[in-house]
Write a protein that holds these residues in place. Structure first.
Motif, PDB file in Angstrom:
ATOM      1  N   GLU A   1       0.829  -1.215   0.000  1.00 11.57           N
ATOM      2  CA  GLU A   1       0.000   0.000   0.000  1.00 11.57           C
ATOM      3  C   GLU A   1       0.861   1.261   0.000  1.00 11.57           C
ATOM      4  O   GLU A   1       0.502   2.256  -0.632  1.00 11.57           O
ATOM      5  CB  GLU A   1      -0.957  -0.005   1.198  1.00 11.57           C
ATOM      6  CG  GLU A   1      -2.026  -1.088   1.131  1.00 11.57           C
ATOM      7  CD  GLU A   1      -3.093  -0.826   0.058  1.00 11.57           C
ATOM      8  OE1 GLU A   1      -3.082   0.249  -0.562  1.00 11.57           O
ATOM      9  OE2 GLU A   1      -3.931  -1.719  -0.156  1.00 11.57           O
TER      10      GLU A   1
ATOM     11  N   TRP B   1      -7.829   2.355   2.248  1.00  6.99           N
ATOM     12  CA  TRP B   1      -6.871   1.409   2.846  1.00  6.99           C
ATOM     13  C   TRP B   1      -7.020   1.384   4.363  1.00  6.99           C
ATOM     14  O   TRP B   1      -7.050   0.313   4.979  1.00  6.99           O
ATOM     15  CB  TRP B   1      -5.443   1.790   2.427  1.00  6.99           C
ATOM     16  CG  TRP B   1      -4.394   0.972   3.119  1.00  6.99           C
ATOM     17  CD1 TRP B   1      -4.467  -0.354   3.453  1.00  6.99           C
ATOM     18  CD2 TRP B   1      -3.123   1.423   3.593  1.00  6.99           C
ATOM     19  NE1 TRP B   1      -3.321  -0.756   4.088  1.00  6.99           N
ATOM     20  CE2 TRP B   1      -2.478   0.321   4.188  1.00  6.99           C
ATOM     21  CE3 TRP B   1      -2.464   2.651   3.549  1.00  6.99           C
ATOM     22  CZ2 TRP B   1      -1.204   0.418   4.747  1.00  6.99           C
ATOM     23  CZ3 TRP B   1      -1.182   2.735   4.105  1.00  6.99           C
ATOM     24  CH2 TRP B   1      -0.576   1.635   4.701  1.00  6.99           C
TER      25      TRP B   1
ATOM     26  N   ARG C   1      -7.743  -2.132   6.073  1.00 14.14           N
ATOM     27  CA  ARG C   1      -6.530  -2.642   6.722  1.00 14.14           C
ATOM     28  C   ARG C   1      -6.919  -3.626   7.833  1.00 14.14           C
ATOM     29  O   ARG C   1      -7.796  -3.338   8.648  1.00 14.14           O
ATOM     30  CB  ARG C   1      -5.754  -1.451   7.306  1.00 14.14           C
ATOM     31  CG  ARG C   1      -4.416  -1.784   7.861  1.00 14.14           C
ATOM     32  CD  ARG C   1      -3.634  -0.497   8.118  1.00 14.14           C
ATOM     33  NE  ARG C   1      -2.337  -0.800   8.685  1.00 14.14           N
ATOM     34  CZ  ARG C   1      -2.085  -0.788   9.987  1.00 14.14           C
ATOM     35  NH1 ARG C   1      -3.031  -0.467  10.834  1.00 14.14           N
ATOM     36  NH2 ARG C   1      -0.886  -1.086  10.415  1.00 14.14           N
TER      37      ARG C   1
END
Ligand SMILES: C[S@@+](CC[C@H](N)C(=O)[O-])C[C@H]1O[C@@H](n2cnc3c(N)ncnc32)[C@H](O)[C@@H]1O
Length: 264
Positions: free
Chosen positions: A212, A246, A250
């Motif tokens: 990422e 993200w 996550r």
């Protein structure tokens, strides 16, 4: 002409467009250590033909071809820029005469059967089915595309745990709990599609953070240096949107790498 097109034209004149994915080796959360083990395991089956569906720049494909002298590979993808990167890498590694990077869709592909079929983060390239049916459909397609004594390496998302409605609202638009399966559910689908799982592994937190960060890093540095560029506003929006997503997925979204053996 749209604003975006105008901005792209302005940027082309100045030739300082934001870079794209230059800090990534693989287009997914995959460490060098895991990739090396995968390549050794897959090369050990001595595939003569390798087919990579949704290959991008085909880094794993090229590594398998390096490890198996004489093997021939085909990577297919819709992204011409990534395919060109794959061709350049193949040329630099002396593999250009053993690999083809073709700009075409994987949906209903007439390629194969191949001794080894790779499909990493690209299950969507095998059908037009919507979630949740698309994963089962992709696995059935992979069974069609692999030789009976071959192997498939399937990299696919799964939920680490069932997402709550609040978590789903914090990631991409229209995210739904049935978009992915659990790891157990994914393995069951693979078995139902005509495989046995030879090896099951999942990306760890370090691989996700490496991916990422690498996904945005070159563009983030560009944006910091070009705040007044014609493409700065849309680039900032895109980076901020992805970073927010993200942070939402996550430790929730996983990636499984399944090495699958076809059953007769
Ligand atoms: C996350 S990337 C993975 C790339 C590569 N497999 C890797 O792991 O580095 C997903 C890829 O699927 C490709 N893709 C999406 N739909 C496709 C389709 N219908 N046919 C071929 N490729 C497709 C995208 O262009 C993209 O390169």
């Amino acid at each position: 002409m749209t604003d975006t097109t105008q901005h792209a034209d302005d940027a082309a004149k100045t030739d300082d467009r934001p870079p794209r994915l230059t800090r990534l080796t693989f287009h997914g959360p995959l460490s060098e250590a895991r990739a090396a083990k995968m390549v050794a395991r897959l090369a050990g089956t001595r595939p003569a033909t390798v087919l990579d569906i949704g290959c991008g720049w085909g880094e794993l494909l090229l590594r398998v071809l390096t490890a198996v002298p004489g093997a021939r590979g085909t990577g297919i993808d819709l992204n011409g820029e990534d395919l060109a990167r794959g061709r350049r890498n193949a040329e630099a590694r002396g593999l250009a005469d053993r690999v083809e990077f073709a700009e075409e869709s994987g949906v209903g592909t007439r390629r194969g059967p191949a001794d080894l079929v790779l499909c990493l983060g690209a299950g969507q390239a095998l059908s037009t089915a919507e979630a949740p049916a698309h994963t089962a459909k992709a696995l059935r397609e992979l069974r069609r595309l692999v030789a009976d004594d071959g192997r498939v390496l399937f990299g696919e998302g799964f939920w680490e745990r069932t997402p709550t409605p609040a978590e789903l609202s914090g990631i991409w638009p229209d995210a739904s709990a049935d978009e992915y399966h659990s790891l157990a559910g994914l393995l069951d689908l693979a078995v139902a599609a005509g495989f046995r799982p030879e090896w099951t592994e999942t990306a760890n937190a370090d691989e996700w953070e490496e991916f990422e960060s690498g996904y945005q890093a070159d563009t983030e540095v560009w944006l910091a240096r070009h705040p007044d560029h014609p493409l700065a506003a849309e680039t900032r929006d895109r980076l901020d949107r992805h970073r927010t997503q993200w942070m939402g997925y996550r430790n929730l979204l996983g990636i499984a790498y399944l090495t699958l053996v076809p059953t007769s």
